[in-house]
Design a protein around this motif. Structure first.
Motif, PDB file in Angstrom:
ATOM      1  N   SER A  40       0.819  -1.212   0.000  1.00 39.32           N
ATOM      2  CA  SER A  40       0.000   0.000   0.000  1.00 39.32           C
ATOM      3  C   SER A  40       0.856   1.267   0.000  1.00 39.32           C
ATOM      4  O   SER A  40       0.340   2.373   0.145  1.00 39.32           O
ATOM      5  N   ASN A  41       2.129   1.109  -0.194  1.00 36.81           N
ATOM      6  CA  ASN A  41       3.059   2.238  -0.139  1.00 36.81           C
ATOM      7  C   ASN A  41       2.809   3.264  -1.247  1.00 36.81           C
ATOM      8  O   ASN A  41       3.108   4.436  -1.081  1.00 36.81           O
ATOM      9  N   ASP A  42       2.234   2.836  -2.380  1.00 35.76           N
ATOM     10  CA  ASP A  42       2.047   3.750  -3.512  1.00 35.76           C
ATOM     11  C   ASP A  42       0.675   4.433  -3.534  1.00 35.76           C
ATOM     12  O   ASP A  42       0.347   5.123  -4.482  1.00 35.76           O
ATOM     13  N   GLY A  43      -0.122   4.225  -2.509  1.00 39.44           N
ATOM     14  CA  GLY A  43      -1.426   4.878  -2.461  1.00 39.44           C
ATOM     15  C   GLY A  43      -2.442   4.037  -1.725  1.00 39.44           C
ATOM     16  O   GLY A  43      -2.167   2.898  -1.353  1.00 39.44           O
ATOM     17  N   PRO A  44      -3.630   4.585  -1.496  1.00 40.50           N
ATOM     18  CA  PRO A  44      -4.652   3.897  -0.710  1.00 40.50           C
ATOM     19  C   PRO A  44      -5.025   2.527  -1.268  1.00 40.50           C
ATOM     20  O   PRO A  44      -5.182   2.356  -2.478  1.00 40.50           O
ATOM     21  N   ARG A  62      -5.596  -3.207  10.148  1.00 44.74           N
ATOM     22  CA  ARG A  62      -5.833  -1.905  10.794  1.00 44.74           C
ATOM     23  C   ARG A  62      -4.578  -1.363  11.488  1.00 44.74           C
ATOM     24  O   ARG A  62      -4.459  -0.157  11.693  1.00 44.74           O
ATOM     25  N   SER A  63      -3.662  -2.246  11.848  1.00 44.15           N
ATOM     26  CA  SER A  63      -2.465  -1.803  12.570  1.00 44.15           C
ATOM     27  C   SER A  63      -1.194  -1.976  11.750  1.00 44.15           C
ATOM     28  O   SER A  63      -0.108  -2.099  12.305  1.00 44.15           O
ATOM     29  N   ALA A  64      -1.305  -1.941  10.446  1.00 42.08           N
ATOM     30  CA  ALA A  64      -0.160  -2.218   9.565  1.00 42.08           C
ATOM     31  C   ALA A  64       0.795  -1.038   9.429  1.00 42.08           C
ATOM     32  O   ALA A  64       1.631  -1.034   8.543  1.00 42.08           O
ATOM     33  N   ASN A  65       0.682  -0.052  10.295  1.00 39.95           N
ATOM     34  CA  ASN A  65       1.599   1.077  10.305  1.00 39.95           C
ATOM     35  C   ASN A  65       1.585   1.850   8.987  1.00 39.95           C
ATOM     36  O   ASN A  65       2.612   2.257   8.481  1.00 39.95           O
ATOM     37  N   THR A  66       0.408   2.004   8.416  1.00 38.35           N
ATOM     38  CA  THR A  66       0.263   2.796   7.213  1.00 38.35           C
ATOM     39  C   THR A  66      -1.120   3.428   7.192  1.00 38.35           C
ATOM     40  O   THR A  66      -2.092   2.821   7.633  1.00 38.35           O
ATOM     41  N   LEU A  67      -1.207   4.625   6.698  1.00 42.31           N
ATOM     42  CA  LEU A  67      -2.502   5.282   6.543  1.00 42.31           C
ATOM     43  C   LEU A  67      -3.169   4.867   5.243  1.00 42.31           C
ATOM     44  O   LEU A  67      -4.324   5.203   5.003  1.00 42.31           O
ATOM     45  N   ASN A  68      -2.432   4.157   4.398  1.00 43.58           N
ATOM     46  CA  ASN A  68      -2.950   3.794   3.077  1.00 43.58           C
ATOM     47  C   ASN A  68      -3.741   2.492   3.040  1.00 43.58           C
ATOM     48  O   ASN A  68      -4.313   2.166   2.017  1.00 43.58           O
ATOM     49  N   ALA A  69      -3.771   1.719   4.101  1.00 38.30           N
ATOM     50  CA  ALA A  69      -4.456   0.427   4.098  1.00 38.30           C
ATOM     51  C   ALA A  69      -5.689   0.487   4.991  1.00 38.30           C
ATOM     52  O   ALA A  69      -5.594   0.913   6.145  1.00 38.30           O
ATOM     53  N   THR A  70      -6.820   0.045   4.454  1.00 35.63           N
ATOM     54  CA  THR A  70      -8.069   0.036   5.210  1.00 35.63           C
ATOM     55  C   THR A  70      -8.725  -1.325   5.060  1.00 35.63           C
ATOM     56  O   THR A  70      -8.951  -1.790   3.931  1.00 35.63           O
TER      57      THR A  70
END
Length: 144
Positions: A40-44, A62-70
């Motif tokens: 998910s590093n390249d976008g949501p 939910r806790s994958a340390n990224t704001l891009n993964a939901t």
């Protein structure tokens, strides 16, 4: 360590290793979190797993340390499958069935923790060659 892992898969005849990078971790949570983060590093991205699935997939996403993964349920997935990270478990837990991935064009993390000859008949454990595969030593040694 890498040579030992490659040799183990060669003896178990359960996964191709040529051309793959080996990443080790302390458990599924750590490895899955890292994989979700990387994909998910390249976008949501919507993260999805076909049911029945391991109940910990949603909290891990939910806790994958990224704001891009939901974490996303099937009815809310985007139409563009390149924006979906699918965690595909095969053989499936808890029923050990070989269920195909839900989507052909999604990014896949293939959970193969039960893909060992001691978990199925050796003839039913073909060489895996998925893009991103997760294995577990605990299942190889028959630990829960």
């Amino acid at each position: 360590l890498e040579k030992a892992i490659v040799d183990l898969h060669r003896v178990a005849k359960n996964a191709k290793t040529d051309g793959y990078h080996i990443v080790t971790g302390m458990g599924a949570h750590q490895i899955l979190s890292a994989a979700i983060h990387a994909l998910s590093n390249d976008g949501p991205k919507a993260v999805y797993a076909q049911k029945p699935c391991w109940a910990r997939f949603a909290p891990i996403a939910r806790s994958a340390n990224t704001l891009n993964a939901t974490w996303t349920e099937a009815d809310a997935l985007p139409s563009d499958m390149r924006a979906v990270v699918e965690i595909h478990t095969t053989p499936n837990n808890p029923d050990n069935k070989l269920i195909p991935a839900a989507f052909d064009n999604s990014l896949k993390i293939t959970d193969r923790v039960y893909h060992w000859p001691n978990q199925k008949l050796p003839a039913d454990v073909p060489y895996a060659d998925d893009d991103l595969m997760v294995f577990s030593m605990s299942k190889l040694t028959s630990h829960p």
